[in-house]
Design a protein around this motif. Structure first.
Motif, PDB file in Angstrom:
ATOM      1  N   LEU A  20       3.466  34.013  54.099  1.00  0.00           N
ATOM      2  CA  LEU A  20       2.201  34.265  53.423  1.00  0.00           C
ATOM      3  C   LEU A  20       1.037  33.811  54.286  1.00  0.00           C
ATOM      4  O   LEU A  20       1.164  32.896  55.101  1.00  0.00           O
ATOM      5  CB  LEU A  20       2.157  33.509  52.083  1.00  0.00           C
ATOM      6  CG  LEU A  20       3.246  33.826  51.058  1.00  0.00           C
ATOM      7  CD1 LEU A  20       3.185  32.825  49.918  1.00  0.00           C
ATOM      8  CD2 LEU A  20       3.098  35.251  50.527  1.00  0.00           C
ATOM      9  N   THR A  69      -3.554  32.718  51.026  1.00  0.00           N
ATOM     10  CA  THR A  69      -2.734  33.282  49.946  1.00  0.00           C
ATOM     11  C   THR A  69      -1.766  32.246  49.409  1.00  0.00           C
ATOM     12  O   THR A  69      -1.581  32.110  48.196  1.00  0.00           O
ATOM     13  CB  THR A  69      -1.957  34.511  50.447  1.00  0.00           C
ATOM     14  OG1 THR A  69      -2.873  35.495  50.922  1.00  0.00           O
ATOM     15  CG2 THR A  69      -1.112  35.108  49.336  1.00  0.00           C
ATOM     16  N   TYR A  80      -1.541  30.829  45.597  1.00  0.00           N
ATOM     17  CA  TYR A  80      -0.324  30.875  44.789  1.00  0.00           C
ATOM     18  C   TYR A  80       0.072  29.481  44.293  1.00  0.00           C
ATOM     19  O   TYR A  80       0.418  29.304  43.118  1.00  0.00           O
ATOM     20  CB  TYR A  80       0.826  31.468  45.598  1.00  0.00           C
ATOM     21  CG  TYR A  80       0.754  32.970  45.770  1.00  0.00           C
ATOM     22  CD1 TYR A  80      -0.262  33.713  45.184  1.00  0.00           C
ATOM     23  CD2 TYR A  80       1.700  33.654  46.537  1.00  0.00           C
ATOM     24  CE1 TYR A  80      -0.330  35.082  45.346  1.00  0.00           C
ATOM     25  CE2 TYR A  80       1.646  35.019  46.694  1.00  0.00           C
ATOM     26  CZ  TYR A  80       0.631  35.732  46.108  1.00  0.00           C
ATOM     27  OH  TYR A  80       0.572  37.093  46.266  1.00  0.00           O
ATOM     28  N   LYS A 135      -4.672  37.066  38.010  1.00  0.00           N
ATOM     29  CA  LYS A 135      -3.973  36.683  39.242  1.00  0.00           C
ATOM     30  C   LYS A 135      -2.721  35.856  38.926  1.00  0.00           C
ATOM     31  O   LYS A 135      -1.664  36.042  39.544  1.00  0.00           O
ATOM     32  CB  LYS A 135      -4.905  35.889  40.147  1.00  0.00           C
ATOM     33  CG  LYS A 135      -6.046  36.717  40.725  1.00  0.00           C
ATOM     34  CD  LYS A 135      -7.023  35.844  41.501  1.00  0.00           C
ATOM     35  CE  LYS A 135      -8.205  36.669  42.000  1.00  0.00           C
ATOM     36  NZ  LYS A 135      -9.215  35.824  42.687  1.00  0.00           N
ATOM     37  N   LYS A 177      -6.693  40.392  56.861  1.00  0.00           N
ATOM     38  CA  LYS A 177      -6.186  40.257  55.501  1.00  0.00           C
ATOM     39  C   LYS A 177      -4.958  41.126  55.251  1.00  0.00           C
ATOM     40  O   LYS A 177      -4.048  40.745  54.518  1.00  0.00           O
ATOM     41  CB  LYS A 177      -7.305  40.619  54.511  1.00  0.00           C
ATOM     42  CG  LYS A 177      -6.965  40.313  53.062  1.00  0.00           C
ATOM     43  CD  LYS A 177      -8.173  40.584  52.184  1.00  0.00           C
ATOM     44  CE  LYS A 177      -7.866  40.266  50.721  1.00  0.00           C
ATOM     45  NZ  LYS A 177      -9.016  40.542  49.847  1.00  0.00           N
TER      46      LYS A 177
END
Length: 402
Positions: A99, A103, A107, A150, A257
């Protein structure tokens, strides 16, 4: 000739009229409570009871028939498979993935603040659709919709992997649209205001504002630019990296990204002279030096630029304007030129059509607004009687009377 002996009725074996052949799969027994228990041999060789007891023997037998069919189809799943806790599985889920730094931070933050408190000690197999619906409703009451969306999307991804790993039979996250953040529409300002911002910031940041607007670059992509990424003679800019702040005043080199973020962007010729001045005055002098640096040298950090940006946006009367809104302005302008969906995605560095479609839609709305304004101007001209004789009028008369 030998005579065949015939058994008398008294000598025939006695059979109970109620006796039935033994079950081919599994077995059923009545418990002291009067209810019936079904047991069956699993494909792994372990003898297991049904997860519940039954009111009648027929119900238990029917359950065994369905269980046998499930095994024969290859759909059987060990009841112990989903007995891992959500917290343990989610932590492993993140550790197993490559990741982006930000990110991963996102998470882990979503897990810590929103998912583990609700599901952490629950077994995967025990998380049901009703539990997810209840959790989402409670979260929406205390935090923003975007954050909940999210967190829901992360939960859905984790549980989806659990399905693929054959730990649970189906994903309990089935709320339509729950994973779509309802982000507010970004501010669009006229070009005159963009020029005011360019003039309001110190000279060393003018090229930063111009490229953020007219090349549709993200902040990390801008501050990650090197001299070798610019070809001003051809008017091209190559995006191949980004700079990420990781806290504590530290920064790290990162990739864009998404894969689509690696792209080549054409630069409007009108801003190239300003870029040449910037390279001469403010960029690092090495062949692969950074294009944008802080006042004291070194990488330009968003935290250090914040005071400059706040002063500029307040100075032009746009206190709510974010730096990222410059990219939005540039994307909207690009869409208004009639660029195709594929062209917009390429320029913006998006792998998904979702964002590009938003800008196309905004462009179409603006085009309709322009058409309405033109129509009103035409009507006013007719009403005021200021029309002059023209080829258009003569053509209209020919159509009308010809």
């Amino acid at each position: 000739m030998a005579r065949t002996a015939v058994a008398t009725p008294e000598e025939e074996p006695q059979r109970s009229p109620k006796s039935k052949p033994k079950r081919r799969f599994g077995r059923v027994r009545q418990l002291p409570s009067g209810r019936f228990q079904a047991r069956y041999p699993g494909p792994d060789g372990v003898d297991r009871p049904a997860p519940e007891t039954f009111a009648t023997k027929k119900d238990a037998e029917r359950w065994l028939v369905l269980k046998e069919a499930e095994i024969q189809r290859g759909d059987w799943m060990s009841p112990e498979a989903g007995k891992v806790t959500f917290a343990a599985y989610a932590a492993e889920w993140i550790d197993d993935r490559v990741l982006k730094y930000r990110t991963e931070l996102l998470y882990r933050g979503l897990l810590k603040n929103h998912l583990v408190p609700a599901f952490g000690n629950r077994h995967l197999a025990d998380i049901k659709e009703a539990d997810v619906r209840r959790w989402r409703k409670e979260r929406l009451a205390v935090v923003g919709q975007s954050t909940v969306a999210k967190a829901y999307q992360l939960l859905k991804s984790i549980m989806g992997t659990a399905v693929a790993d054959e730990l649970i039979r189906k994903n309990p996250c089935r709320i339509k649209g729950a994973g779509m953040p309802d982000t507010p529409e970004r501010q669009t300002v006229p070009m005159t205001k963009v020029i005011e911002i360019v003039e309001a910031v110190p000279e060393r940041y003018r090229a930063l504002v111009l490229l953020g607007t007219f090349a549709s670059l993200r902040w990390g992509e801008l501050v990650g630019l090197r001299r070798t990424h610019l070809d001003l003679d051809r008017g091209l800019l190559r995006v191949s990296g980004a700079l990420v702040e990781i806290g504590g005043g530290k920064v790290m080199e990162d990739t864009p990204k998404s894969r689509a973020g690696r792209r080549v962007v054409s630069i409007p010729p009108e801003i190239i002279p300003e870029l040449r001045v910037h390279l001469d005055m403010f960029a690092e002098t090495e062949e692969n030096g950074r294009v944008f640096t802080g006042p004291n040298g070194g990488p330009l950090k968003h935290s250090g630029f914040r005071r400059t940006w706040n002063k500029a946006r307040w100075g032009v009367g746009l206190p709510d304007l974010h730096f990222h809104d410059l990219r939005h302005i540039g994307n909207t302008l690009a869409a208004s030129t009639g660029a195709s969906l594929k062209e917009l995605m390429s320029r913006m560095g998006h792998s998904s059509t979702r964002a590009a479609l938003i800008y196309q839609h905004a462009s179409q709305d603006r085009d309709r607004a322009i058409a309405r304004a033109l129509g009103k101007a035409f009507t006013r001209a007719q009403t005021n009687g200021h029309e002059k004789s023209s080829g258009t009028q003569r053509a209209r008369k020919i159509i009308k009377f010809g």
